[in-house]
Write a protein that holds these residues in place. Structure first.
Motif, short mmCIF file in Angstrom:
data_model
loop_
_atom_site.label_atom_id
_atom_site.label_comp_id
_atom_site.label_asym_id
_atom_site.label_seq_id
_atom_site.Cartn_x
_atom_site.Cartn_y
_atom_site.Cartn_z
N ALA A 68 43.34 42.27 45.45
CA ALA A 68 44.09 41.61 44.37
C ALA A 68 43.77 42.14 42.98
CB ALA A 68 43.85 40.10 44.41
N LEU A 91 45.72 33.14 46.86
CA LEU A 91 44.46 33.23 46.12
C LEU A 91 43.96 31.84 45.74
CD1 LEU A 91 45.34 36.24 43.81
CD2 LEU A 91 43.57 36.23 45.57
N ASP A 128 49.62 34.61 44.40
CA ASP A 128 48.94 33.55 43.67
C ASP A 128 48.64 32.35 44.56
OD1 ASP A 128 48.99 35.07 41.42
OD2 ASP A 128 50.49 33.89 40.35
N THR A 141 46.93 38.72 47.86
CA THR A 141 47.38 39.16 46.55
C THR A 141 48.30 38.14 45.89
OG1 THR A 141 49.23 40.37 47.53
CG2 THR A 141 47.18 41.61 47.14
N PHE A 149 37.01 40.08 46.79
CA PHE A 149 38.45 40.31 46.80
C PHE A 149 38.72 41.79 47.03
CE2 PHE A 149 37.48 36.55 44.43
CZ PHE A 149 38.43 35.63 44.84
#
Length: 207
Positions: free
Chosen positions: A104, A75, A72, A70, A101
């Protein structure tokens, strides 16, 4: 940032690499891949929503990657790692990749923001000539189309998903299609002929 921070490895040609094996995943991730494959079999291939998908699925040339992150930074690392995997692979081994995903971006607007961010990462790395992104989400909604329209189901997947496609591969495929824009219109007609009840039965997450 520029292309120098993303190094493209030269694909190896004399052996299979990155062969996808779901047994290497956790039980939870295996379930995600299983559900995604059911969607591909029943909707994408079964209804011929993507005429180009059958061959790569039949040849087991799809790589499936599941992301629980989740944050940044995580990701971003996941996305760039999967880009690297695709571009470092022989096309005959990994023709395309699906990124799912799980945590997120359940919200569709948040998903679109993630998609825009990943597109910007592609541009920053000067990779838009090599890779394009396709988008799928359980609550996919085409802009300017009524919420109840069946057309949204053409892009509704079990999980928020980003599809990594090789540009040169798509160019070769589309070179043999006289009117590519008709595919979307034909897909809508296919769903309308099935009717809402049957479409929702095939795609229960998209109700």
């Amino acid at each position: 940032m520029g292309a120098t921070w993303f190094k493209r490895a030269k694909p190896k040609r004399n052996r299979r690499i990155n062969k996808f094996d779901p047994k290497t995943l956790s039980k939870a991730h295996q379930e995600v891949v299983k559900n995604t494959r059911i969607w591909l079999d029943q909707m994408v291939v079964g209804l011929n929503l993507c005429p180009f998908s059958l061959s790569v699925i039949a040849r087991d040339q799809v790589h499936y990657a599941v992301c629980d992150a989740t944050a940044d930074a995580d990701l971003r690392q996941f996305f760039l790692g999967e880009l690297q995997r695709l571009l470092a692979s022989n096309e005959n081994d990994v023709a395309t990749s699906l990124l799912m995903f799980t945590k997120a971006v359940d919200d569709f607007d948040e998903y679109l923001a993630l998609l825009d961010w990943f597109q910007q990462l592609l541009e920053d790395a000067d990779l838009t000539d090599h890779v394009q992104l396709a988008s799928f989400h359980p609550r996919y909604q085409f802009e300017g189309v009524a919420a109840e329209d069946l057309s949204h189901f053409t892009n509704r997947s079990p999980y928020p998903t980003i599809h990594l496609l090789r540009q040169d591969q798509m160019a070769r495929v589309l070179a043999h299609v006289s009117n590519p824009e008709k595919i979307y219109l034909e897909n809508i007609e296919t769903l309308k002929k099935l009717g809402r009840q049957q479409v929702e039965a095939l795609c229960p997450w998209g109700k």
